[in-house]
Design an enzyme around this catalytic site. Structure first.
Site, PDB file in Angstrom:
ATOM      1  N   SER A 142      57.709  17.457  85.395  1.00 47.46           N
ATOM      2  CA  SER A 142      56.296  17.556  85.757  1.00 47.46           C
ATOM      3  C   SER A 142      56.023  16.651  86.947  1.00 47.46           C
ATOM      4  O   SER A 142      56.876  15.855  87.343  1.00 47.46           O
ATOM      5  CB  SER A 142      55.415  17.181  84.565  1.00 47.46           C
ATOM      6  OG  SER A 142      55.712  15.881  84.125  1.00 47.46           O
ATOM      7  N   CYS A 143      54.844  16.752  87.480  1.00 46.07           N
ATOM      8  CA  CYS A 143      54.436  15.965  88.635  1.00 46.07           C
ATOM      9  C   CYS A 143      54.702  14.480  88.388  1.00 46.07           C
ATOM     10  O   CYS A 143      54.401  13.997  87.302  1.00 46.07           O
ATOM     11  CB  CYS A 143      52.955  16.209  88.900  1.00 46.07           C
ATOM     12  SG  CYS A 143      52.371  15.473  90.420  1.00 46.07           S
ATOM     13  N   PRO A 144      55.318  13.793  89.302  1.00 47.20           N
ATOM     14  CA  PRO A 144      55.665  14.170  90.670  1.00 47.20           C
ATOM     15  C   PRO A 144      57.115  14.640  90.831  1.00 47.20           C
ATOM     16  O   PRO A 144      57.604  14.714  91.952  1.00 47.20           O
ATOM     17  CB  PRO A 144      55.434  12.889  91.446  1.00 47.20           C
ATOM     18  CG  PRO A 144      55.903  11.822  90.493  1.00 47.20           C
ATOM     19  CD  PRO A 144      55.482  12.342  89.106  1.00 47.20           C
ATOM     20  N   ASP A 171      56.184  23.638  86.570  1.00 44.72           N
ATOM     21  CA  ASP A 171      54.934  22.878  86.560  1.00 44.72           C
ATOM     22  C   ASP A 171      53.927  23.558  87.482  1.00 44.72           C
ATOM     23  O   ASP A 171      54.146  23.655  88.695  1.00 44.72           O
ATOM     24  CB  ASP A 171      55.188  21.446  87.018  1.00 44.72           C
ATOM     25  CG  ASP A 171      53.930  20.599  87.068  1.00 44.72           C
ATOM     26  OD1 ASP A 171      53.028  20.831  86.239  1.00 44.72           O
ATOM     27  OD2 ASP A 171      53.851  19.709  87.929  1.00 44.72           O
TER      28      ASP A 171
END
Length: 84
Positions: free
Chosen positions: A21-23, A48
């Site tokens: 997931s981010c980042p 994501d």
């Protein structure tokens, strides 16, 4: 580019960031773009949804060209052309 055109692209580098997931996806893309030459194309695989906003913004800020996104079953393929 249309999804059909994107599906026919032969990428020079594929970055598989699915499951992060981010980042994570954007960090993987930043690292990998340095491994291709200007004019070459990189494909980022991501599960994501936020990546669909983050990658185009980063691509433009970094001076590269965002070619588009293709949605697959459970993930996206994002295409970036290195410009410099």
């Amino acid at each position: 580019m249309t999804p059909e055109e994107l599906k026919s692209i032969k990428s020079n580098k594929v970055v598989d960031a699915r499951g992060t997931s981010c980042p994570g996806p954007i960090l993987a893309a930043k690292k990998a773009v340095a491994q291709i030459k200007p004019g070459e194309i990189m494909e980022v695989l991501s599960s994501d949804a936020g990546t669909n906003k983050d990658i185009p913004v980063w691509t433009r800020k970094a001076g590269h060209e965002f070619l588009g996104t293709v949605e697959e079953s459970g993930y996206w393929k994002l295409f970036i052309k290195r410009m410099k």
